[in-house]
Design a protein around this motif. Sequence first.
Motif, mmCIF file in Angstrom:
data_model
loop_
_atom_site.group_PDB
_atom_site.id
_atom_site.type_symbol
_atom_site.label_atom_id
_atom_site.label_comp_id
_atom_site.label_asym_id
_atom_site.label_seq_id
_atom_site.Cartn_x
_atom_site.Cartn_y
_atom_site.Cartn_z
ATOM 1 N N ALA A 199 -5.369 -4.116 -2.442
ATOM 2 C CA ALA A 199 -5.893 -5.420 -2.039
ATOM 3 C C ALA A 199 -5.477 -6.489 -3.050
ATOM 4 O O ALA A 199 -5.673 -6.338 -4.253
ATOM 5 C CB ALA A 199 -7.423 -5.362 -1.919
ATOM 6 N N ALA A 258 0.820 -1.215 0.000
ATOM 7 C CA ALA A 258 0.000 0.000 0.000
ATOM 8 C C ALA A 258 0.852 1.263 0.000
ATOM 9 O O ALA A 258 0.444 2.307 -0.528
ATOM 10 C CB ALA A 258 -0.923 -0.001 1.219
ATOM 11 N N ASP A 305 -5.823 -0.061 -6.159
ATOM 12 C CA ASP A 305 -6.302 -0.702 -4.935
ATOM 13 C C ASP A 305 -5.281 -1.745 -4.518
ATOM 14 O O ASP A 305 -5.029 -2.711 -5.238
ATOM 15 C CB ASP A 305 -7.654 -1.357 -5.200
ATOM 16 C CG ASP A 305 -8.231 -2.018 -3.941
ATOM 17 O OD1 ASP A 305 -7.544 -1.996 -2.887
ATOM 18 O OD2 ASP A 305 -9.344 -2.563 -4.023
ATOM 19 N N ASP A 354 -0.978 3.322 -2.873
ATOM 20 C CA ASP A 354 -2.089 4.178 -2.446
ATOM 21 C C ASP A 354 -2.310 5.329 -3.425
ATOM 22 O O ASP A 354 -1.369 6.055 -3.799
ATOM 23 C CB ASP A 354 -1.815 4.751 -1.046
ATOM 24 C CG ASP A 354 -2.191 3.765 0.045
ATOM 25 O OD1 ASP A 354 -2.882 2.773 -0.276
ATOM 26 O OD2 ASP A 354 -1.789 3.981 1.197
#
Length: 979
Positions: free
Chosen positions: A568, A558, A566, A562
């Motif tokens: 994830a 991240a 995304d 960021d």
Amino acid sequence: MTDDTKTAANDYRDTLFLPKTEFPMRGGLPKAEPKWIERWDEMRLYDRMREEAKARGAKPFILHDGPPYANGPIHLGTAMNKILKDLVVRGHQMLGYDASYIPGWDCHGLPIEWKVEEEFRSKGRGKDDVPGDEFRAACRAYAAKWIEVQKQGFRRCGVEGDWDNPYLTMNFESEAATVREFLSVAMSGRLVRGSKPIMWSPVERTALAEAEVEYHDRKVPVIWVKFPVQGEDFSVVIWTTTPWTIPANQAVSFNPNISYGLYEVETVMSEEELGFAPFAAPGDKYVLADALAEAVMDSAKVSGFKRVSDIDPKGWTLSHPLNELSDFYKHDVPMLAGDHVTDDAGTGFVHTAPAHGEDDFLVWIANGHTASDIRDIVNEDGVYEHPELPEALQGLDIIRTSGKKRGEQGKANQEVMRLLTEAGNLLSRGVTVIRDAHSWRSKAPVIRRATPQWFIAMDKPGANGTAPLRDLALKALEDTGFVPPQLRNRITSMVADRPDWLISRQRNWGVPITLLVSPDGEPHTYALPEDKALEVNKRILDAIAAEGVEAWFSAEPAKFLDGIADPAGWEKVTDVLDVWFDSGTTHAFTLRDRGIIDEKTGQADVYLEGSDQHRGWFQSSLLENCATRGMAPYKQVVTHGFIVDSEGKKMSKSLGNTVEPQQVADQFGIEILRLWTASSDFTEDLRISDDILKTNAESYRRLRNTLRYLLGALDGYDEAEAVDARDMPGLERWVLHRLAESDALVRKSYAAFDFKRVMSAMLNFCGVDLSAIYFDIRKDSLYCDAPSDIRRRSTRTVMALVLERLLAWLAPIMPFTTEEAFLMSHIAGKADSVHLLTFPQTPDSWLDAAHAARWEQIFKVRRVVTGALEVERREKRIGASLEAAPEVYIQDTSLIEAFDGESPADIFITSGAKLIEGAGTLAAYHLDDTPGVAVLPKKADGVKCARSWKYFDPKTADPAYPDITPRDAEAVREIREAN
């Protein structure tokens, strides 16, 4: 006798010029050399060299230093390597270039990581017990310690460079630059991820590149295994030296061009004969290559067999030999056609485990299978691990990875052979010796193991249709110069045949592969639009530039994604780059980022390393720069051999034939090691021993004595004394010609890295042209002529010119001695150091081939005269040559004409001499290689001069000085009047 006469008959020593200098006969190098290094450091010599070169507008010359590993003290090989580089750099600086040198160190990778692991193990902590950040900190500290030790060692070798600002691959800016280069490759479209067999070290638990392995003989089991043909009553037989790979078998390969037959066993040797029962039995049927059938049957202890028929194995399906052991082996085993199968050894069939052999993998893929179909049953420790493997195999090791038997055979081979025997599919077994890959660091054997790895593709076109890397590299090699030239073929063949560059390593200490992998398995450089990928790259680079590699290892995806994507499902790659990629990028942060060469088009003038670097640094630097800039990072590649003892044997502590640099420095002085380096043909292996070093010490003594004599002869010399070359006697003009010839040779040789030729020329010039000829002939003029005499002034002028050039020509090889002599010389005021000078310009007018040819004729006669006088001295008929006045009979009148205007007696160093046309008498001395010249030695008439010891007619004496020659009387009068 008058009072004046009595005075004249007194001691004339105060009227003689006897060479005088404070330059000692012995160098005292072991104690003196460190003091010179201190002086150079205090005066900022390296910086001064750069400043003065730039001030005179000198053209840059760049030798880029290949980085040694920072993992121990220097040894003779690394010392020789650095000395060679210093000869190149100093030589080009003297040639007038701005020759900078930035030393560097390789700080990451297995050599350092392995040593740090050993340190932790000695404290009872295994690698897995140490947190990654702590381990990397320990590696960084370990490297820093040895960098300082090695720096002092190289400095003691007299190597001049920017020691205050070396490049270190572990500096944050270096790590960031390496990441920048890697991401550039990734963005170019050349980066691929694949699972294929690579060399794997179970001991170090990492992939290894070819440059990280060495090959040694080792004893291994060999087995012949039956693969039953489905639907038939016979088996295909394979042969392998890696029984442990049988559980990973997925196919058997054959060659359609091989003649195969079906063979039936009729009789076997008895158990009584053998001491054991053979595995083969009458009635068994095997398919074998016809060329190998007899050898296979012999190995199986079959005493009688017959060929049943021709046979074509195409299209067969086999059963795995462990088929009955577990459901894991109830899969079909296809027959695959492959050119790698031969009938010169084995059985004519090749057991194929795509996870554990490169040929196996290639034939598997070529027959329509994929890498995802490969069975991976061996973990990173080299141990069987798979949920469906039979219990008997689970956890068995292929190679022992710890303890006193580390590197020896584990339990896997024996257990596989036991299971094959139980299954009835082991035909025979034995032991053989193979030459196999071993880890360069742990010395343990490596295995081939298919694991997901990152590669730089050699044959895949780059982004925007740029040429494949292999094509770019081969073209770059065509444009590169090589010393020696034949080694171009060596690296070219390596690049032409090499597989994709495996760049991932499963280690802790290194520059990370800074890729974020998307949920779809794609790296961010491919998965994201170009602008977003570049933004991610910038965040990564900024972090590493600020915090080093720890910024990557400690971060979550991240941090870099960021606001861009995304995070994830994204994963961070934790492998590190092959250390050869690190060192292959050193040009980027050492030369380009420092502005030493142009970022896009610049190249170093030369890379110089050992012959092993054709598969190492030379190649990794080439591939990296071709991948990022489309060209080689160097204009020339210079290769040296390795050091061996006087008998050509490799240096080994166990043989007791090693020589350490510090040992040479303490015993002889490091300058002797520099002389040895310069005098050797470094393109071949270099021999060294105590006797060889003593020979070089003797060469040093001769060179030092030449400098000492010149310094003494030039005591009090002033430029006002100088004579124009046009007004000099013939002998002096011959010396100037030899200086001009030597100047051209020295310049050409330094430019071509031919230091052996420089040394040979200097030793010959000093030992023959100067000591045996010029100094010998002119010492009378130097000692006895009047100070104003044109001959003596010419002698001193020439000696000044000789000294100035010798100091410069020898400075790259003998930096300490030439500095010492320079500061005592008449040219000391020209600079603060001899190393701030360049080779003196030599006027073209000095070169006079016709004049030199004339003097060669004179020296031809002189050699015969000298030989004759040696006989006279040996027979004690004369003491010194001045007691002689030879008659020289010469049949070739051109030889007599060569002496026109010269004094034969001065040239022969006799008190008189007659040149007579004719053959001479039978008693005359002659040399076989100089026909037509004969010498009749005769004693000189007259009395011995009390000053010069020449014999002369006393009737010609000056009445005021009746015991010396008129020449000596004139000199005495001038000197005494001046005083």
